[in-house]
Design a protein around this motif. Structure first.
Motif, PDB file in Angstrom:
ATOM      1  N   THR A  97       0.812  -1.218   0.000  1.00 55.25           N
ATOM      2  CA  THR A  97       0.000   0.000   0.000  1.00 55.25           C
ATOM      3  C   THR A  97       0.844   1.266   0.000  1.00 55.25           C
ATOM      4  O   THR A  97       0.420   2.283  -0.537  1.00 55.25           O
ATOM      5  CB  THR A  97      -0.962   0.021   1.200  1.00 55.25           C
ATOM      6  OG1 THR A  97      -0.200  -0.069   2.414  1.00 55.25           O
ATOM      7  CG2 THR A  97      -1.956  -1.129   1.128  1.00 55.25           C
ATOM      8  N   LYS A  98       2.039   1.228   0.568  1.00 52.12           N
ATOM      9  CA  LYS A  98       2.903   2.411   0.570  1.00 52.12           C
ATOM     10  C   LYS A  98       3.462   2.725  -0.812  1.00 52.12           C
ATOM     11  O   LYS A  98       3.928   3.829  -1.047  1.00 52.12           O
ATOM     12  CB  LYS A  98       4.054   2.237   1.565  1.00 52.12           C
ATOM     13  CG  LYS A  98       3.629   2.374   3.000  1.00 52.12           C
ATOM     14  CD  LYS A  98       4.821   2.404   3.922  1.00 52.12           C
ATOM     15  CE  LYS A  98       4.357   2.657   5.341  1.00 52.12           C
ATOM     16  NZ  LYS A  98       5.476   2.750   6.273  1.00 52.12           N
ATOM     17  N   ASN A  99       3.440   1.764  -1.723  1.00 52.75           N
ATOM     18  CA  ASN A  99       3.973   1.970  -3.069  1.00 52.75           C
ATOM     19  C   ASN A  99       2.890   2.187  -4.120  1.00 52.75           C
ATOM     20  O   ASN A  99       3.198   2.262  -5.299  1.00 52.75           O
ATOM     21  CB  ASN A  99       4.832   0.770  -3.484  1.00 52.75           C
ATOM     22  CG  ASN A  99       6.182   0.778  -2.822  1.00 52.75           C
ATOM     23  OD1 ASN A  99       6.461   1.610  -1.981  1.00 52.75           O
ATOM     24  ND2 ASN A  99       7.020  -0.142  -3.204  1.00 52.75           N
ATOM     25  N   MET A 100       1.643   2.271  -3.707  1.00 47.35           N
ATOM     26  CA  MET A 100       0.548   2.458  -4.657  1.00 47.35           C
ATOM     27  C   MET A 100       0.292   3.947  -4.891  1.00 47.35           C
ATOM     28  O   MET A 100       0.412   4.750  -3.964  1.00 47.35           O
ATOM     29  CB  MET A 100      -0.718   1.769  -4.142  1.00 47.35           C
ATOM     30  CG  MET A 100      -0.592   0.264  -4.073  1.00 47.35           C
ATOM     31  SD  MET A 100      -1.984  -0.551  -3.257  1.00 47.35           S
ATOM     32  CE  MET A 100      -3.292  -0.236  -4.436  1.00 47.35           C
ATOM     33  N   HIS A 106      -9.600   4.041  -1.998  1.00 45.45           N
ATOM     34  CA  HIS A 106     -10.023   4.884  -3.120  1.00 45.45           C
ATOM     35  C   HIS A 106     -10.263   4.025  -4.367  1.00 45.45           C
ATOM     36  O   HIS A 106     -11.269   4.184  -5.060  1.00 45.45           O
ATOM     37  CB  HIS A 106      -8.971   5.955  -3.404  1.00 45.45           C
ATOM     38  CG  HIS A 106      -9.270   6.786  -4.603  1.00 45.45           C
ATOM     39  ND1 HIS A 106     -10.225   7.770  -4.604  1.00 45.45           N
ATOM     40  CD2 HIS A 106      -8.744   6.760  -5.857  1.00 45.45           C
ATOM     41  CE1 HIS A 106     -10.283   8.328  -5.801  1.00 45.45           C
ATOM     42  NE2 HIS A 106      -9.392   7.726  -6.579  1.00 45.45           N
ATOM     43  N   ILE A 107      -9.358   3.106  -4.636  1.00 41.14           N
ATOM     44  CA  ILE A 107      -9.483   2.228  -5.807  1.00 41.14           C
ATOM     45  C   ILE A 107     -10.746   1.375  -5.701  1.00 41.14           C
ATOM     46  O   ILE A 107     -11.538   1.291  -6.646  1.00 41.14           O
ATOM     47  CB  ILE A 107      -8.244   1.328  -5.961  1.00 41.14           C
ATOM     48  CG1 ILE A 107      -7.027   2.188  -6.302  1.00 41.14           C
ATOM     49  CG2 ILE A 107      -8.466   0.252  -7.008  1.00 41.14           C
ATOM     50  CD1 ILE A 107      -5.713   1.450  -6.207  1.00 41.14           C
ATOM     51  N   PHE A 108     -10.954   0.751  -4.535  1.00 38.13           N
ATOM     52  CA  PHE A 108     -12.097  -0.143  -4.386  1.00 38.13           C
ATOM     53  C   PHE A 108     -13.418   0.615  -4.419  1.00 38.13           C
ATOM     54  O   PHE A 108     -14.394   0.157  -5.013  1.00 38.13           O
ATOM     55  CB  PHE A 108     -11.960  -0.986  -3.120  1.00 38.13           C
ATOM     56  CG  PHE A 108     -10.725  -1.848  -3.113  1.00 38.13           C
ATOM     57  CD1 PHE A 108     -10.259  -2.448  -4.272  1.00 38.13           C
ATOM     58  CD2 PHE A 108     -10.015  -2.039  -1.943  1.00 38.13           C
ATOM     59  CE1 PHE A 108      -9.115  -3.233  -4.272  1.00 38.13           C
ATOM     60  CE2 PHE A 108      -8.873  -2.825  -1.931  1.00 38.13           C
ATOM     61  CZ  PHE A 108      -8.427  -3.420  -3.098  1.00 38.13           C
ATOM     62  N   GLU A 109     -13.474   1.794  -3.800  1.00 32.82           N
ATOM     63  CA  GLU A 109     -14.694   2.608  -3.870  1.00 32.82           C
ATOM     64  C   GLU A 109     -15.011   2.965  -5.315  1.00 32.82           C
ATOM     65  O   GLU A 109     -16.164   2.928  -5.740  1.00 32.82           O
ATOM     66  CB  GLU A 109     -14.534   3.879  -3.028  1.00 32.82           C
ATOM     67  CG  GLU A 109     -14.617   3.636  -1.542  1.00 32.82           C
ATOM     68  CD  GLU A 109     -14.258   4.876  -0.725  1.00 32.82           C
ATOM     69  OE1 GLU A 109     -14.156   5.983  -1.305  1.00 32.82           O
ATOM     70  OE2 GLU A 109     -14.083   4.733   0.492  1.00 32.82           O
ATOM     71  N   TYR A 110     -13.991   3.308  -6.074  1.00 33.42           N
ATOM     72  CA  TYR A 110     -14.178   3.665  -7.479  1.00 33.42           C
ATOM     73  C   TYR A 110     -14.676   2.459  -8.280  1.00 33.42           C
ATOM     74  O   TYR A 110     -15.619   2.564  -9.061  1.00 33.42           O
ATOM     75  CB  TYR A 110     -12.860   4.191  -8.048  1.00 33.42           C
ATOM     76  CG  TYR A 110     -12.964   4.679  -9.468  1.00 33.42           C
ATOM     77  CD1 TYR A 110     -13.434   5.953  -9.743  1.00 33.42           C
ATOM     78  CD2 TYR A 110     -12.596   3.862 -10.523  1.00 33.42           C
ATOM     79  CE1 TYR A 110     -13.543   6.409 -11.045  1.00 33.42           C
ATOM     80  CE2 TYR A 110     -12.704   4.304 -11.833  1.00 33.42           C
ATOM     81  CZ  TYR A 110     -13.171   5.577 -12.089  1.00 33.42           C
ATOM     82  OH  TYR A 110     -13.280   6.012 -13.381  1.00 33.42           O
TER      83      TYR A 110
END
Length: 160
Positions: A97-100, A106-110
């Motif tokens: 997650t620190k490298n995303m 945010h990605i999953f909500e989208y």
């Protein structure tokens, strides 16, 4: 995963893949993650950006274990290219997650905002971004190359 012999100017990317389950109320539930090896024709993408969505040459290879844990903040991955029984290249990279570029939430909500795309019982896979790229490393793959990956350092993985 075997390199497809029709894939000129191709490469592998090693990354984490998340798994979600869609329940009867169309609500997504995070299940866990595994490793993924994605093969695509990077030359095709460079020559014509509109071909990006058809540049995948093969199925996405999945790890043999689903880790039922939160996504790691950081973990180290290793990918080997094996040719004629010998390791000819090893690459290491950090993922998590620190490298995303975007947060997982945010990605999953989208991705899950449009309920019209979801169906009860659906399994939803999401690639989270390459940690290792043979193309970026300048590795020229050959017919019948084998690509294998593993998590090297699990001490970075979030624990319950």
């Amino acid at each position: 995963m075997y390199f497809p012999n029709y894939g000129f100017w191709s490469g592998f990317e090693t990354e984490i893949l998340t798994v979600h389950y869609i329940d009867q109320n169309l609500k997504p539930h995070y299940v866990g993650y595994t490793l993924a090896i994605d093969a695509s024709n990077t030359g095709m993408r460079r020559n014509c950006i509109s071909f990006q969505n058809i540049s995948h040459l093969s199925y996405t290879g999945l790890g043999d274990k689903l880790l039922r844990k939160p996504l790691p903040e950081l973990c180290e991955l290793q990918t080997n290219i094996i040719r004629n029984g010998n390791i000819v290249w090893t690459g290491k990279g950090l993922t998590g997650t620190k490298n995303m570029w975007n947060s997982p939430n945010h990605i999953f909500e989208y991705l899950f905002r449009n309920k019209m795309l979801l169906q009860p019982g659906m399994i939803f896979y999401t690639l989270t971004g390459a940690a290792i790229s043979t193309d970026k490393a300048g590795i020229r793959l050959q017919n019948n190359d084998i690509c294998s990956s593993k998590i090297v350092d699990e001490s970075h993985i979030n624990k319950f």
